[in-house]
Write an enzyme that holds these catalytic residues in place. Structure first.
Site, PDB file in Angstrom:
ATOM      1  N   GLY A  79       0.827  -1.193   0.000  1.00 53.34           N
ATOM      2  CA  GLY A  79       0.000   0.000   0.000  1.00 53.34           C
ATOM      3  C   GLY A  79       0.862   1.243   0.000  1.00 53.34           C
ATOM      4  N   GLY A 135      -0.427  -4.945   0.757  1.00 51.68           N
ATOM      5  CA  GLY A 135      -1.644  -4.644   0.030  1.00 51.68           C
ATOM      6  C   GLY A 135      -1.859  -5.531  -1.175  1.00 51.68           C
ATOM      7  CD  GLU A 181       2.304  -6.328   6.142  1.00 52.96           C
ATOM      8  OE1 GLU A 181       1.772  -6.160   5.039  1.00 52.96           O
ATOM      9  OE2 GLU A 181       2.691  -7.456   6.548  1.00 52.96           O
ATOM     10  CG  ASP A 211      -3.070  -3.961   6.932  1.00 51.80           C
ATOM     11  OD1 ASP A 211      -2.069  -4.385   6.334  1.00 51.80           O
ATOM     12  OD2 ASP A 211      -3.577  -2.839   6.681  1.00 51.80           O
TER      13      ASP A 211
END
Length: 351
Positions: free
Chosen positions: A65, A114, A137, A145
């Site tokens: 992301g 992402g 992450e 996530d």
């Protein structure tokens, strides 16, 4: 619409092609909105039977992301813009997860963060020799996530916990072995396969299965028992102690993974373990995304995220100063506060 994504229709197939090669096709908010709008349009278009998701050029399928936007938000606006990004990105993840038409994601290249979030909801997930799958992450003070809690907690053999904590990269054959990919094909055949899907979108499964010889042996298979053993606990200190004891006995694999964990944010490693344990008990993907939005809203503005991005991505010094600095300093009260419900008007809900 945005130049960073190409959206077309080929006969009975919708085609979304990520087109931001300078950033390995990392997702911006505009890209998420464009994808979501196209999927909504095609869901209501009876002439569209299936969706192809790929990238236009370069090494990445999708590297993640918009980390720079998130860090800027954490430092400058108290996380407002960052929360908006997470909110809408998670809407796209959920939209894809419940999408009524088959999506074929071609993970031909770097598939991280992402990118995992838009690949894993697809019914067909195609890996190649170029695939590099990871959820890295915890190395920047974030957590896995975009649905990572749901997907990783359901891999079995504690592989999800291993991937979430270490950020280990899997190649294409390892993705197939783990069930992350549904198919493995040589990259040289991709264009032919896409053309055949466009021609016969009702035969996707057969088209993807036909050309495959024997994929390369999955290297991670040799370490599966070690992963199951050392990453068995949902308590981070137990995992570290297990690796430490094995390393002291001369186990080089355990020593390498212990050293890897030593570079990660203790806070977000504990968050990731709680996240996967909680997600495994949930009944719906929407519940998972609501939980991850609570976590993201808090972790975004905690010190480790801005510091982790500085050290790993901005300055590239790889010397993050984590706060709290050790696993022992990360209290259960802190983790509880990160998972606590948001005010009712701020909770994430699917559209």
């Amino acid at each position: 619409m945005t130049q960073d994504i190409n959206i077309h229709k080929h006969g009975r197939v919708g085609h979304i092609s990520l087109n931001r090669p300078s950033a390995l096709h990392a997702l911006t908010l505009d890209m998420c909105h464009a994808m979501s709008a196209a999927l909504t349009e095609w869901e209501n278009d009876d002439s569209v039977e299936a969706i192809i998701l790929d990238h236009a050029e370069g090494r990445g399928f999708c590297a993640g992301g918009d980390i720079n936007l998130l860090r800027k938000s954490a430092l400058e606006d108290g996380g407002v813009a960052g929360r908006q990004f997470f909110h809408d990105e998670y809407q796209l993840n959920h939209q894809m997860f419940v999408y009524p038409k088959p999506i074929v994601a071609f993970m031909d290249g770097i598939t991280m963060g992402g990118g995992v979030g838009i690949a894993m909801p697809a019914k067909y997930r195609v890996a190649t020799e170029n695939t590099r799958f990871a959820m890295p992450e915890t190395g920047i003070g974030l957590f896995p996530d975009v649905g990572g809690g749901w997907h990783l907690s359901r891999l079995g053999g504690r592989l999800g916990q291993f991937l979430a904590l270490t950020g280990a990269r899997l190649d294409g054959s390892e993705c197939l072995w783990a069930g992350i990919a549904t198919h493995y094909v040589p990259s040289e055949m991709l264009e032919e396969l896409k053309a055949r899907i466009v021609e016969k979108p009702d035969r996707i499964s057969g088209i993807l299965s036909e050309p495959v010889g024997t994929p390369p042996k999955a290297r991670i298979d040799a370490n599966a028992d070690l992963i199951r053993k050392h990453f068995a606990s949902d308590r981070y200190e137990d995992i570290l102690a297990s690796l430490e004891a094995a390393a002291d006995d001369g186990d080089t694999w355990a020593a390498k993974e212990r050293d890897t964990l030593g570079t990660k944010s203790p806070q977000t490693c504990k968050v990731a373990l709680r996240q996967l344990a909680e997600s495994e008990k949930l009944d719906s993907f929407a519940e998972n995304m609501a939980m991850e939005y609570r976590i993201a809203s808090r972790v975004l503005v905690r010190p480790d995220f801005a510091e982790g991005v500085r050290a790993v991505i901005v300055d590239k010094t790889n010397d993050p100063k984590w706060d709290p600095p050790t696993p022992q300093d990360v209290s259960e009260e802190l983790i509880d506060s990160i998972f606590a419900p948001l005010p009712a008007d701020e909770e994430w809900k699917p559209l």
